[in-house]
Design a protein around this motif. Structure first.
Motif, mmCIF file in Angstrom:
data_model
loop_
_atom_site.group_PDB
_atom_site.id
_atom_site.type_symbol
_atom_site.label_atom_id
_atom_site.label_comp_id
_atom_site.label_asym_id
_atom_site.label_seq_id
_atom_site.Cartn_x
_atom_site.Cartn_y
_atom_site.Cartn_z
ATOM 1 N N LYS A 74 5.133 14.954 5.739
ATOM 2 C CA LYS A 74 4.473 14.780 4.425
ATOM 3 C C LYS A 74 4.470 16.091 3.659
ATOM 4 O O LYS A 74 4.375 17.128 4.256
ATOM 5 C CB LYS A 74 3.035 14.325 4.655
ATOM 6 N N GLU A 132 2.081 1.910 -3.475
ATOM 7 C CA GLU A 132 0.981 2.428 -4.289
ATOM 8 C C GLU A 132 0.802 3.930 -4.044
ATOM 9 O O GLU A 132 0.671 4.725 -4.976
ATOM 10 C CB GLU A 132 -0.296 1.644 -3.907
ATOM 11 N N GLN A 133 0.852 4.304 -2.766
ATOM 12 C CA GLN A 133 0.624 5.704 -2.385
ATOM 13 C C GLN A 133 1.734 6.633 -2.913
ATOM 14 O O GLN A 133 1.467 7.772 -3.278
ATOM 15 C CB GLN A 133 0.555 5.781 -0.855
ATOM 16 N N TYR A 134 2.982 6.163 -2.923
ATOM 17 C CA TYR A 134 4.112 7.046 -3.244
ATOM 18 C C TYR A 134 4.802 6.694 -4.559
ATOM 19 O O TYR A 134 5.927 7.121 -4.803
ATOM 20 C CB TYR A 134 5.135 7.009 -2.108
ATOM 21 N N PRO A 136 0.809 -1.235 0.000
ATOM 22 C CA PRO A 136 0.000 0.000 0.000
ATOM 23 C C PRO A 136 0.837 1.277 0.000
ATOM 24 O O PRO A 136 0.479 2.263 -0.669
ATOM 25 C CB PRO A 136 -0.830 -0.078 1.291
#
Ligand code: TXA
Ligand code: MG
Length: 325
Positions: free
Chosen positions: A325, A243-245, A240
């Motif tokens: 972030k 996928e996010q980054y 995951p």
């Protein structure tokens, strides 16, 4: 100052005797050593590392008997643990005698004592009439060094000599324990597994963070951000996070799974055969290498939280707390 790498014990002993600092190999990580009984010499450690004075140093002794000379009193349980784990990656916090300068303990009444398990450094200690104060031989806050080359990268030009004893066999700093009302208090998880300490002592241990009224200085081993690469790092479930980054340049630190389906720029699999000792040995050098890889973000897997896995997780968590972030 010109920095020399070698393994000349007599030269190292002479430098230390003159109050200079010398980087030394241990089984955990490389240390930046000076005469622990000499205030001026110890000051040079703080200067070279850029280390704040509130952060006390471990005193390295040639054997347990010598270590006990610097403690006011030693509980039976400490003798028992020393019998099993010394020399080795276990550090004991004990009430200090006045021969240890306050600078070494940052004013605390406790001194941290350890017997390093490395043949070169034990031979060096044998040549000396004093114990060696030594923190890890890196710039404050950065990843600890596990080779002489790592020390050179951080401290070239700042120290006269680095003793090269090869790569460190453990690769993680020592476990630090203290004693309070018949309890063993764990101040830092590290090279000796908590399970082994509990088995030998027959006692349950308590993490220092769980004490309601801790009598202790703040130690860097407890700082939230420490052992940190310059590149941002996040720990979690790899697919995951990938996928996010995935639009960033990503690196991977994992235990045994290389995630062949995921297209990382760089991958460091710490132990394909799932051996926590091997993973610990590879952790800091992999973090350094991946940090030099011009990446946007490092993704790290959570390790099994047992044995040395607990210490690996501890270092990875502190490596990530700078992440914004
Ligand atoms: O494996 C190791 O322990 C390595 C090698 C070189 O021996 N040394 C090491 O030192 O990791 P350093 O300074 O990077 O970390 C030692 C930790 C620090 O967090 C320090 O604050 C804590 O030990 N410490 C030292 N003396 C203490 C004291 N008197 N009371 C509480 N904590 C202490
Ligand atoms: Mg350190």
């Amino acid at each position: 100052m010109h920095t020399i790498i070698g393994n000349d014990l007599r030269y190292s002993a002479a430098l230390l005797g003159q109050g200079a600092v010398v980087a030394i190999p241990t089984e955990t990580v490389y240390g930046l050593a000076a005469n622990a009984l000499n205030h001026e010499a110890v000051l040079k450690i703080f200067e070279a590392k850029n280390r704040p004075h509130f952060n006390p140093l471990i005193v390295h002794c040639k054997n347990w008997e010598h270590a006990c000379q610097y403690a006011q009193s030693v509980p039976e349980i400490a003798h028992l643990l020393a019998k099993h784990f010394c020399p080795g990656p276990l550090t004991f916090l004990l009430p200090k005698k006045n021969t240890i300068p306050d600078l070494v303990t940052s004013g605390s009444d406790l001194v941290a004592l350890r017997i390093p398990h490395h043949p070169l450094t034990l031979s060096l200690l044998d040549l000396l009439e004093f114990p060696l104060a030594a923190p890890s031989a890196n710039q404050f806050g950065y990843i600890s060094p596990t080779t002489a080359g790592h020390v050179y990268e951080s401290l070239n030009g700042k120290i006269p000599y680095i003793m090269d004893g090869g790569p460190c066999s453990i690769g993680l700093e020592s476990t630090i324990i203290g004693f309070q009302d018949d309890q063993i208090i764990v101040h830092r998880v590290g090279g000796i597994e908590i399970e082994a300490i509990e088995k030998i002592s027959g006692a349950k241990t308590i993490r220092v963070q769980e004490l309601s009224n801790p009598s202790r200085p703040t130690t860097a081993g407890q700082l939230k951000s420490h052992y940190a690469p310059h590149t941002d790092l996040i720990i979690g479930e790899i697919p995951p996070l990938f996928e996010q980054y995935k639009n960033l340049k990503l690196g991977l630190i994992s235990f045994s799974d290389a995630y062949p389906e995921l297209n990382f720029e760089q991958k460091y699999v710490l132990s394909p055969k799932r051996d926590l000792h091997e993973a610990a040995q590879n952790l800091f050098s992999s973090l350094r290498n991946i940090d030099g890889g011009d990446l946007d973000l490092i993704l790290a897997e959570q390790f099994p939280n047992e044995g040395l896995g607990a210490a690996i997780n501890d270092r990875l968590h502190r490596a990530q707390s700078l992440y914004k972030k």
